[in-house]
Design a protein around this motif. Sequence first.
Motif, PDB file in Angstrom:
ATOM      1  N   SER A   1       0.004  -0.425  12.255  1.00 40.09           N
ATOM      2  CA  SER A   1      -1.346  -0.496  12.806  1.00 40.09           C
ATOM      3  C   SER A   1      -1.946  -1.871  12.533  1.00 40.09           C
ATOM      4  O   SER A   1      -2.420  -2.134  11.422  1.00 40.09           O
ATOM      5  N   PRO A   2      -1.918  -2.769  13.520  1.00 39.86           N
ATOM      6  CA  PRO A   2      -2.374  -4.146  13.308  1.00 39.86           C
ATOM      7  C   PRO A   2      -3.797  -4.275  12.786  1.00 39.86           C
ATOM      8  O   PRO A   2      -4.114  -5.237  12.087  1.00 39.86           O
ATOM      9  N   THR A   3      -4.655  -3.317  13.110  1.00 41.11           N
ATOM     10  CA  THR A   3      -6.050  -3.410  12.668  1.00 41.11           C
ATOM     11  C   THR A   3      -6.338  -2.525  11.453  1.00 41.11           C
ATOM     12  O   THR A   3      -7.491  -2.357  11.070  1.00 41.11           O
ATOM     13  N   ALA A   4      -5.290  -1.980  10.857  1.00 41.92           N
ATOM     14  CA  ALA A   4      -5.483  -1.049   9.745  1.00 41.92           C
ATOM     15  C   ALA A   4      -6.001  -1.762   8.498  1.00 41.92           C
ATOM     16  O   ALA A   4      -5.790  -2.951   8.303  1.00 41.92           O
ATOM     17  N   ALA A   5      -6.665  -0.982   7.659  1.00 44.26           N
ATOM     18  CA  ALA A   5      -7.067  -1.433   6.330  1.00 44.26           C
ATOM     19  C   ALA A   5      -6.525  -0.400   5.347  1.00 44.26           C
ATOM     20  O   ALA A   5      -7.238   0.510   4.921  1.00 44.26           O
ATOM     21  N   PRO A   6      -5.222  -0.486   5.011  1.00 41.97           N
ATOM     22  CA  PRO A   6      -4.601   0.532   4.156  1.00 41.97           C
ATOM     23  C   PRO A   6      -5.348   0.698   2.837  1.00 41.97           C
ATOM     24  O   PRO A   6      -5.869  -0.279   2.276  1.00 41.97           O
ATOM     25  N   PRO A   7      -5.412   1.915   2.322  1.00 41.75           N
ATOM     26  CA  PRO A   7      -6.272   2.204   1.168  1.00 41.75           C
ATOM     27  C   PRO A   7      -5.851   1.537  -0.138  1.00 41.75           C
ATOM     28  O   PRO A   7      -6.678   1.398  -1.031  1.00 41.75           O
ATOM     29  N   ALA A   8      -4.584   1.147  -0.260  1.00 42.74           N
ATOM     30  CA  ALA A   8      -4.138   0.503  -1.497  1.00 42.74           C
ATOM     31  C   ALA A   8      -3.844  -0.979  -1.282  1.00 42.74           C
ATOM     32  O   ALA A   8      -3.040  -1.577  -2.004  1.00 42.74           O
ATOM     33  N   SER A   9      -4.531  -1.591  -0.312  1.00 40.97           N
ATOM     34  CA  SER A   9      -4.282  -3.005  -0.008  1.00 40.97           C
ATOM     35  C   SER A   9      -4.573  -3.918  -1.195  1.00 40.97           C
ATOM     36  O   SER A   9      -3.861  -4.899  -1.428  1.00 40.97           O
ATOM     37  N   ALA A  10      -5.618  -3.613  -1.950  1.00 40.75           N
ATOM     38  CA  ALA A  10      -5.963  -4.465  -3.089  1.00 40.75           C
ATOM     39  C   ALA A  10      -4.869  -4.424  -4.145  1.00 40.75           C
ATOM     40  O   ALA A  10      -4.501  -5.467  -4.719  1.00 40.75           O
TER      41      ALA A  10
ATOM     42  N   ALA B   1      -1.681  -3.715  -3.602  1.00 36.54           N
ATOM     43  CA  ALA B   1      -0.514  -4.402  -3.053  1.00 36.54           C
ATOM     44  C   ALA B   1      -0.694  -5.917  -3.109  1.00 36.54           C
ATOM     45  O   ALA B   1       0.237  -6.657  -3.424  1.00 36.54           O
ATOM     46  N   ARG B   2      -1.888  -6.375  -2.806  1.00 31.33           N
ATOM     47  CA  ARG B   2      -2.156  -7.819  -2.884  1.00 31.33           C
ATOM     48  C   ARG B   2      -1.964  -8.330  -4.309  1.00 31.33           C
ATOM     49  O   ARG B   2      -1.370  -9.397  -4.519  1.00 31.33           O
ATOM     50  N   ALA B   3      -2.451  -7.571  -5.279  1.00 30.74           N
ATOM     51  CA  ALA B   3      -2.311  -7.990  -6.681  1.00 30.74           C
ATOM     52  C   ALA B   3      -0.837  -8.114  -7.056  1.00 30.74           C
ATOM     53  O   ALA B   3      -0.441  -9.052  -7.764  1.00 30.74           O
ATOM     54  N   MET B   4      -0.004  -7.181  -6.591  1.00 28.64           N
ATOM     55  CA  MET B   4       1.429  -7.273  -6.870  1.00 28.64           C
ATOM     56  C   MET B   4       2.051  -8.478  -6.193  1.00 28.64           C
ATOM     57  O   MET B   4       2.872  -9.188  -6.783  1.00 28.64           O
ATOM     58  N   LEU B   5       1.663  -8.713  -4.927  1.00 26.89           N
ATOM     59  CA  LEU B   5       2.214  -9.860  -4.205  1.00 26.89           C
ATOM     60  C   LEU B   5       1.836 -11.166  -4.907  1.00 26.89           C
ATOM     61  O   LEU B   5       2.653 -12.087  -4.994  1.00 26.89           O
ATOM     62  N   GLU B   6       0.618 -11.247  -5.404  1.00 30.05           N
ATOM     63  CA  GLU B   6       0.194 -12.461  -6.098  1.00 30.05           C
ATOM     64  C   GLU B   6       0.994 -12.670  -7.391  1.00 30.05           C
ATOM     65  O   GLU B   6       1.309 -13.810  -7.750  1.00 30.05           O
TER      66      GLU B   6
ATOM     67  N   PHE C   1      -4.035 -15.717  -3.792  1.00 34.31           N
ATOM     68  CA  PHE C   1      -4.458 -16.153  -2.469  1.00 34.31           C
ATOM     69  C   PHE C   1      -5.946 -16.468  -2.490  1.00 34.31           C
ATOM     70  O   PHE C   1      -6.707 -15.881  -3.264  1.00 34.31           O
ATOM     71  N   PRO C   2      -6.385 -17.403  -1.663  1.00 34.00           N
ATOM     72  CA  PRO C   2      -7.810 -17.751  -1.631  1.00 34.00           C
ATOM     73  C   PRO C   2      -8.684 -16.530  -1.366  1.00 34.00           C
ATOM     74  O   PRO C   2      -8.274 -15.600  -0.663  1.00 34.00           O
ATOM     75  N   ALA C   3      -9.873 -16.546  -1.918  1.00 29.33           N
ATOM     76  CA  ALA C   3     -10.802 -15.429  -1.731  1.00 29.33           C
ATOM     77  C   ALA C   3     -11.176 -15.242  -0.269  1.00 29.33           C
ATOM     78  O   ALA C   3     -11.604 -14.149   0.129  1.00 29.33           O
ATOM     79  N   SER C   4     -11.012 -16.286   0.544  1.00 23.27           N
ATOM     80  CA  SER C   4     -11.335 -16.179   1.965  1.00 23.27           C
ATOM     81  C   SER C   4     -10.347 -15.286   2.718  1.00 23.27           C
ATOM     82  O   SER C   4     -10.636 -14.840   3.831  1.00 23.27           O
ATOM     83  N   PHE C   5      -9.188 -15.007   2.135  1.00 20.29           N
ATOM     84  CA  PHE C   5      -8.201 -14.124   2.744  1.00 20.29           C
ATOM     85  C   PHE C   5      -8.585 -12.667   2.471  1.00 20.29           C
ATOM     86  O   PHE C   5      -8.826 -12.288   1.318  1.00 20.29           O
ATOM     87  N   SER C   6      -8.619 -11.847   3.506  1.00 22.98           N
ATOM     88  CA  SER C   6      -8.727 -10.415   3.268  1.00 22.98           C
ATOM     89  C   SER C   6      -7.421  -9.942   2.627  1.00 22.98           C
ATOM     90  O   SER C   6      -6.403 -10.647   2.667  1.00 22.98           O
ATOM     91  N   ASP C   7      -7.443  -8.753   2.057  1.00 19.03           N
ATOM     92  CA  ASP C   7      -6.213  -8.228   1.470  1.00 19.03           C
ATOM     93  C   ASP C   7      -5.116  -8.114   2.526  1.00 19.03           C
ATOM     94  O   ASP C   7      -3.960  -8.491   2.284  1.00 19.03           O
ATOM     95  N   ALA C   8      -5.482  -7.618   3.706  1.00 14.73           N
ATOM     96  CA  ALA C   8      -4.498  -7.458   4.772  1.00 14.73           C
ATOM     97  C   ALA C   8      -3.935  -8.807   5.212  1.00 14.73           C
ATOM     98  O   ALA C   8      -2.720  -8.951   5.432  1.00 14.73           O
TER      99      ALA C   8
ATOM    100  N   GLY D   1       1.506 -13.652   3.453  1.00 14.68           N
ATOM    101  CA  GLY D   1       2.365 -13.816   2.288  1.00 14.68           C
ATOM    102  C   GLY D   1       3.776 -13.335   2.499  1.00 14.68           C
ATOM    103  O   GLY D   1       4.721 -13.900   1.937  1.00 14.68           O
ATOM    104  N   THR D   2       3.944 -12.290   3.333  1.00  9.88           N
ATOM    105  CA  THR D   2       5.287 -11.751   3.565  1.00  9.88           C
ATOM    106  C   THR D   2       5.871 -12.186   4.905  1.00  9.88           C
ATOM    107  O   THR D   2       6.911 -11.681   5.320  1.00  9.88           O
TER     108      THR D   2
END
Length: 211
Positions: free
Chosen positions: A149-158, A160-165, A172-179, A185-186
């Motif tokens: 879902s290209p426009t999705a905001a998955p509930p555990a995005s934050a 997942a982002r923390a793990m990716l970082e 990642f810059p604060a200007s980036f949304s989690d999605a 990043g991937t």
Amino acid sequence: MEPFTRSWTALLAAVAARPDRDFERPSGCAGWLVRDLVCHLVIDAQDVLITLATPAAGPATRDAVSYWDVVSPPTGDDPLDALTVRLAAAYGDPALLKFHLDDVGSAAGRAAALADPTALVGTRDQVLTAGDYLTAYVMEWTLHHLDLSPTAAPPASAEARAMLEQIAGFAFPASFSDADALRVGTGRRLPTPAEHSALGAHATRLPLPLG
């Protein structure tokens, strides 16, 4: 276990809601149609069930972050990737694929809820606690939710982002949304000029396709 349950439940619901006609369209995962991605999720759910039923002797060799390796995205050339594509096509009717994912996926969700997070399990010739193993899958579910879902905001995005970082070794810059952080990043999309500028020297270290 809560982020696993939250992210997996949302992903199963997103697949169930996807119109059958969309199964023949490209997903956000390179080289795969939506049907291929859903078939991959069936295999992932089976892996969860197998791993949670595979006790291992310690010590643990990986945790939720080091579980991930940087790999090439699927192209269909790898034998397992090619098998996924052929298996997905064999289902024919998307309703059958949805039913199988709901059946196996619901069982995987129940097994995760019942698992002892401190128990050691084995997978991919590695040993992890069940808690770390399930936490690692939060990344998998979140990325594939975005693929679906290209426009999705998955509930555990934050999470997942923390793990990716942690994997990337920088925030990642604060200007980036989690999605956006997860997609860029991937390697699911290229950074815009503004995003490239905001990343600075870190841009040369991307993408980090995971597997």
